[in-house]
Design an enzyme around this catalytic site. Structure first.
Site, mmCIF file in Angstrom:
data_model
loop_
_atom_site.group_PDB
_atom_site.id
_atom_site.type_symbol
_atom_site.label_atom_id
_atom_site.label_comp_id
_atom_site.label_asym_id
_atom_site.label_seq_id
_atom_site.Cartn_x
_atom_site.Cartn_y
_atom_site.Cartn_z
ATOM 1 N N ALA A 1 -2.616 -3.914 5.719
ATOM 2 C CA ALA A 1 -3.676 -4.463 6.528
ATOM 3 C C ALA A 1 -4.256 -5.781 5.778
ATOM 4 O O ALA A 1 -3.951 -5.777 4.484
ATOM 5 C CB ALA A 1 -4.624 -3.542 6.950
ATOM 6 N N GLN B 1 -7.277 -6.097 4.954
ATOM 7 C CA GLN B 1 -8.117 -5.585 3.983
ATOM 8 C C GLN B 1 -7.779 -4.491 3.164
ATOM 9 O O GLN B 1 -8.418 -3.689 2.676
ATOM 10 C CB GLN B 1 -9.317 -5.166 4.528
ATOM 11 C CG GLN B 1 -10.232 -6.431 5.322
ATOM 12 C CD GLN B 1 -10.922 -7.017 4.243
ATOM 13 O OE1 GLN B 1 -10.938 -6.971 2.863
ATOM 14 N NE2 GLN B 1 -11.246 -8.594 4.354
ATOM 15 N N SER B 2 -6.441 -4.763 2.814
ATOM 16 C CA SER B 2 -5.633 -3.435 2.252
ATOM 17 C C SER B 2 -6.359 -3.042 0.614
ATOM 18 O O SER B 2 -6.131 -4.044 0.000
ATOM 19 C CB SER B 2 -4.285 -3.872 2.241
ATOM 20 O OG SER B 2 -3.464 -2.610 1.199
ATOM 21 N N ASN B 3 -6.736 -2.038 0.526
ATOM 22 C CA ASN B 3 -6.977 -1.705 -1.041
ATOM 23 C C ASN B 3 -5.643 -1.608 -1.652
ATOM 24 O O ASN B 3 -5.616 -1.976 -2.830
ATOM 25 C CB ASN B 3 -7.626 -0.411 -0.905
ATOM 26 C CG ASN B 3 -8.868 -0.284 -0.131
ATOM 27 O OD1 ASN B 3 -9.785 -1.170 -0.480
ATOM 28 N ND2 ASN B 3 -9.232 0.765 0.611
ATOM 29 N N CYS C 1 -3.092 -3.326 -1.485
ATOM 30 C CA CYS C 1 -2.315 -4.423 -1.755
ATOM 31 C C CYS C 1 -3.163 -5.310 -2.874
ATOM 32 O O CYS C 1 -2.803 -5.994 -3.841
ATOM 33 C CB CYS C 1 -2.663 -5.598 -0.583
ATOM 34 S SG CYS C 1 -1.100 -5.328 0.649
#
Length: 332
Positions: free
Chosen positions: A73, A75-77, A79
């Site tokens: 997403a 706001q992916s942690n 990534c």
């Protein structure tokens, strides 16, 4: 001895601490609650994906990769931490981000999205929410191969049988800490999304012949779909390490009652949980994963799911940068 578990990078020095949440336990009037601080794992701003990446990046390096490609997403942690691991290892990193299901994509957003730019992602591709993340990653990978480069693809959340080894190792770590403090844990409660954390914990406790039960609090999907996802990862991870024996359906428990309207969509229970833990213990949760996970634990306590003599360990999987994307939820 199956050697796969030793093919690992190391991004955290020592074990993450386990802390007793005495004030929260008293406030809720239920079991004794402790917290495993995996928000303090190494790499930028911490979080559970660091454990998975220790194994995934080791495999990437072993295969001669020069670029990590992953997805998530906006706001992916995961990534954020994959990019941080790439920086640590001197690799390139490209990200495929899924646009929000509700609202518009904000290219100037704070939180993890800011960190993608600060850490120097080589490329960020944003695709519609309904688009195929894996296909988009494959397109990036093929483009790199044509340039003579060697990409390594990491699935959403780092959740495959290699990434899940990180939480097999975590289960062993928890068992060691329990032995050192003479505090065996009856339950571990964790947010469950892409499934690798929960599957890895279950495999780890099974390998140790531990009686600790793992309860997943869903952050997306219904119970049946999530339990099937975790069971699939559980079986493939167990096969990877050569773990023998039948895996019963009751080994996987996922509770979908605290998801709310959908993934990353706030709920009243999440807001209460984030505030309560901040104000009783001074610990920051996040609005997507640990906030809903803690809401689930609070809900189970209020339902009488645990006895007062139980010891419950909540796994803090990180994600606090997302707090700063929704200040309106917590300001007066």
């Amino acid at each position: 001895m199956n050697k796969i578990r030793y093919h690992r990078r190391k991004y955290t020095q020592g074990h993450t601490p386990i802390e007793r949440l005495e004030r929260l336990s008293k406030e809720l009037g239920g079991p004794s609650i402790s917290i495993k601080r995996d928000d303090m794992l190494g790499l930028t701003a911490g979080g559970n994906k660091t454990r998975k990446l220790e194994y995934l990046v080791a495999e990437a390096i072993e295969q001669g990769a020069d670029t990590l490609i992953t997805c998530g997403a906006v706001q992916s942690n995961h990534c954020r931490l994959t990019l941080a691991a790439a920086v640590r290892e001197g690799l390139h990193c490209q990200l495929v981000l899924s646009a929000p299901e509700t609202g518009d994509y904000q290219p100037q957003a704070s939180g993890n999205h800011l960190l993608f730019h600060l850490l120097g992602a080589e490329k960020i591709e944003v695709i519609p929410a309904e688009a195929d993340l894996l296909a988009a990653m494959e397109e990036l990978a093929e483009s790199l191969r044509k340039q003579g480069r060697k990409p390594y693809l990491i699935p959403v959340g780092g959740s495959n049988e290699v990434g899940s080894l990180g939480y097999m190792a975590c289960a062993e770590e928890i068992e060691q800490q329990a032995w050192e403090t003479t505090t065996p844990y009856d339950y571990v409660v964790t947010a469950t999304g892409s499934g690798g954390t929960q599957a890895g914990l279950i495999v780890g406790f099974m390998a140790r012949q531990s009686n600790t039960k793992v309860i997943g609090i869903n952050v997306s999907r219904d119970r049946a779909a999530q339990e099937a996802k975790v069971m699939g990862l559980l079986r493939s991870t167990a096969a990877r390490i050569g773990l023998q024996g039948d895996i019963r359906a009751e080994a996987v428990l996922c509770d979908d009652r605290f998801v709310g309207p959908g993934y990353a969509i706030p709920t009243d229970g999440m807001i209460e949980a984030v505030r309560l833990v901040a104000r009783t213990e001074g610990i920051l949760l996040d609005p997507v994963y640990t906030g809903k996970g803690m809401a689930g634990l609070i809900g189970l306590i209020r339902e009488g799911h645990f006895t007062k003599s139980d010891h419950v360990l909540f796994l803090h999987t990180g994600g606090s940068p997302a707090l700063y994307t929704v200040p309106q939820l917590f300001l007066p």
